[in-house]
Design a protein around this motif. Structure first.
Motif, short mmCIF file in Angstrom:
data_model
loop_
_atom_site.label_atom_id
_atom_site.label_comp_id
_atom_site.label_asym_id
_atom_site.label_seq_id
_atom_site.Cartn_x
_atom_site.Cartn_y
_atom_site.Cartn_z
N GLY A 362 -12.26 48.35 117.53
CA GLY A 362 -11.68 47.60 118.78
C GLY A 362 -12.70 47.33 119.86
N ILE A 363 -14.01 47.70 119.61
CA ILE A 363 -14.64 47.61 121.01
C ILE A 363 -15.55 46.48 121.00
CG2 ILE A 363 -16.70 48.70 122.10
CD1 ILE A 363 -15.73 51.34 120.85
N THR A 364 -15.68 45.59 122.12
CA THR A 364 -16.17 44.29 122.13
C THR A 364 -17.17 44.58 123.36
OG1 THR A 364 -14.60 43.37 123.39
CG2 THR A 364 -14.34 43.16 120.90
N TRP A 365 -18.21 43.73 123.45
CA TRP A 365 -19.13 43.62 124.61
C TRP A 365 -18.25 43.65 125.89
CZ3 TRP A 365 -24.53 41.16 123.61
CH2 TRP A 365 -25.16 42.01 122.59
N ARG A 366 -17.01 42.47 125.62
CA ARG A 366 -16.41 42.14 126.73
C ARG A 366 -15.61 43.40 127.48
NH1 ARG A 366 -14.54 37.63 129.46
NH2 ARG A 366 -16.57 36.69 128.95
N ARG A 367 -15.16 44.19 126.51
CA ARG A 367 -14.45 45.18 126.81
C ARG A 367 -15.29 46.40 127.31
NH1 ARG A 367 -10.02 48.15 123.06
NH2 ARG A 367 -9.88 49.25 125.05
N TRP A 376 -14.66 55.77 121.90
CA TRP A 376 -14.27 55.86 120.32
C TRP A 376 -13.50 57.16 120.16
CZ3 TRP A 376 -15.72 60.13 117.58
CH2 TRP A 376 -16.85 60.58 117.79
N PRO A 377 -12.79 57.09 119.15
CA PRO A 377 -12.15 56.08 118.23
C PRO A 377 -11.37 55.03 118.96
CG PRO A 377 -10.99 57.91 117.59
CD PRO A 377 -11.94 58.33 118.55
N GLU A 382 -6.19 46.33 120.87
CA GLU A 382 -5.25 46.76 121.90
C GLU A 382 -5.17 48.32 121.87
OE1 GLU A 382 -4.44 45.18 118.68
OE2 GLU A 382 -4.54 43.35 119.54
N HIS A 383 -5.98 48.79 121.51
CA HIS A 383 -6.15 50.33 121.44
C HIS A 383 -6.83 50.75 122.76
CE1 HIS A 383 -7.15 54.68 120.72
NE2 HIS A 383 -6.24 54.55 119.80
N PRO A 384 -6.43 51.72 123.68
CA PRO A 384 -7.24 51.82 125.07
C PRO A 384 -8.39 52.87 124.73
CG PRO A 384 -5.31 53.38 124.57
CD PRO A 384 -5.00 52.47 123.75
#
Length: 544
Positions: A362-367, A376-377, A382-384
């Motif tokens: 769920g990790i992106t560069w934008r996030r 992580w995790p 949608e995961h915070p």
């Protein structure tokens, strides 16, 4: 054991202005700015880099990031000075006579250098309420009983109820900025991406599917780093070695023995930004980008995935390591499996780590840009993220933590009449790792913390040395020299020497390669030595 941390040093260039974090800014060759992170330790302090055609070409300004809050240490303030160092490697180098490592290097084109690499060996084969933290440096781990020591510290943290509580827990400040990130990516011989075990059939099937290969083609558990070095050039051992991100000739224990193992290879290829001690031993040297010249992610000591951003273009003739791996793979017939674009590689990591302990799905560069990093995790967009591990229990059948019983064991090499003193090694604030980078930063190289041997006044008197004199530290494996530094902050039966220098001042010529039976970490932090006033180290290549 000694360790120095970055802290909140704000002195040399007082903050002129507080700049906000720059998000998503596309770099240009000049007059560009980007929020990024320091290239050194695991704190990964936030900083703004501003590039221009004026002098200095890159200006460093600290950011109000959670780990530094507007402060930087001296290494952080001077981090950009290495970007235009006169020692910078900018063209591939080959020995003028192939297979003769005494021959001088000559500059060559990239095609010639990469062809030389690919044709010799197929590299593809080769206190709960107030909050309390038990925080160590690497000294607890770098012993032949390091696993037991760390387990005992975790037991203490569990007994105090620290894990899972706010502002509490156990952690280690590693010397490398992405030491944790590398392990999350599977950069250990017993792991796959996501902290998966390479022995787990389900993990092998998952990662093989991401890579589009048969799980049976994945290798099994490999040797540890030092055990791999011990096998170099031996019957059945590796004949060719590609080195990047390390200076093994300085950083490995029993250093003279390591140099002989490197010399026994058919081919040694080193990727680096400067001519390190290991690069000087190589057949082929490939110049690569530095931290402010490429995009990517890091993971700091909190488990926070953060962004590194390109701010300036590298010197002409320099390539990223992803580009080098991609073109080498192409020469070896696997070019379709090795993308050179860092965003594409990160997307592959997201898929490969999905469902693992260190889940990046769920990790992106934008996030990462928008949220000042993601923990992580993080299994879905949608995961915070998970800023605090173990808040709801532990990954055991009953959700409770498990204590690991340990028993005290002596060091692998204790003192005796011939070697009556303990040697311990560590860092000084002004230097980083083997020193190949920071020794080339003038404002750091000129500091008082050169290669030295700390000892108690009583020991100095018994040895017949004085402050500022020269002393030789001798073990069963080798010797090193340093300048005497007398201090009452050390025991009278122990000497300390930093590990940031090579050549005759390399303390790892002396250290013990005895390995922890579980982690396979060498015992860098303690061995038996004797002192000799003055003199030069023996350099006959003999050791234990």
């Amino acid at each position: 054991m000694r360790a120095n941390y970055c802290g909140r040093y704000v002195g040399e260039s007082a903050v002129k202005r507080r700049l906000p974090t720059v998000e998503g800014m596309a770099p240009t060759p000049a007059d560009s700015a980007a929020g990024t992170h320091c290239p050194y330790c695991a704190l990964q302090c936030g900083m703004m880099l501003t590039a221009s055609d004026a002098a200095p070409p890159v200006e460093v300004t600290p950011l109000d990031f959670p780990t530094n809050r507007g402060g930087l240490c001296r290494k952080g303030w001077t981090a950009a000075e290495l970007l235009d160092s006169p020692d910078r490697l900018t063209t591939p180098l080959l020995r003028s006579r192939p297979s003769d490592r005494t021959a001088p290097f000559v500059p060559v084109g990239w095609d010639e250098a990469l062809d030389a690499v690919a044709t010799v060996r197929a590299l593809a084969d080769a206190a709960r309420h107030r909050g309390a933290v038990i925080l160590t440096a690497r000294g607890a781990e770098q012993q032949s009983k390091g696993t037991d020591t760390v387990s005992a510290l975790i037991n203490l943290a569990l007994a105090l109820g620290l894990p899972g509580c706010p502002r509490s827990g156990f952690g280690c400040v590693t010397g490398q900025g992405n030491g944790q990130g590398g392990r999350e990516h599977g950069q250990k011989s017993d792991q796959l991406p996501g902290y998966r075990s390479i022995d787990d059939p389900a993990a092998r099937a998952h990662v093989a599917a991401v890579w589009g290969v048969d799980p049976a083609t994945l290798p099994g558990r490999g040797p540890s780093a030092y055990e791999l070095i011990e096998r170099l050039g031996t019957p059945g051992g590796p004949r060719s070695l590609l080195v990047h991100g390390t200076n093994v000739a300085v950083s490995s224990p029993s250093g003279r023995r390591v140099a002989r193992r490197l010399a026994a290879l058919d081919q040694l290829v080193v990727c680096d930004v400067v001519m390190s001690e290991t690069a000087a031993l190589a057949d082929v040297v490939l110049p690569v980008t530095q931290w402010a010249e490429e995009d990517g992610t890091m993971t700091n000591l909190e488990g926070r995935v953060i962004r590194r951003r390109k701010v300036v273009n590298p010197p002409p003739g320099v390539r990223t390591e992803l580009e080098i791996l991609a073109v080498l793979a192409d020469r070896l017939g696997h070019g379709d499996r090795f993308p050179a674009d860092p965003d594409t590689v990160f997307d592959e990591l997201r898929r490969a780590s999905a469902g693992g302990t260190a889940d990046y799905a769920g990790i992106t560069w934008r996030r990462v840009d928008d949220e000042d990093g993601v923990f992580w995790p993080c299994p879905s967009p949608e995961h915070p993220g998970t800023p605090r591990l173990f808040a709801d229990g532990f990954p055991t059948p009953d959700g409770r933590a498990v204590f690991v019983a340990v028993e005290h064991r002596p060091v692998a090499e204790d003192v005796d009449d011939t070697y009556p003193l303990y040697l311990t090694t560590g860092r000084v604030l002004q230097q980083y790792q083997s020193g190949a980078q920071t020794r080339r930063v003038p404002s750091l190289a000129g500091s008082a913390d050169g290669p030295h041997v700390e000892m108690h006044p009583d020991l100095a008197e018994r040895t017949g040395v004085v402050e500022g004199g020269t002393v030789r530290v001798v073990s069963r494996r080798g010797d090193a020299v340093g300048t005497v530094r007398v201090t009452t902050s050390i025991r009278a039966d122990t000497v300390f020497m930093p590990f940031h220098w090579g050549g005759l001042q390399a303390v790892n010529r002396v250290t013990n390669p005895a390995l922890d039976p579980v982690s396979r970490m060498p015992e860098f932090k303690v061995c038996a030595v004797r002192l000799e006033a003055g003199g030069r180290p023996a350099d006959d290549g003999s050791d234990g």
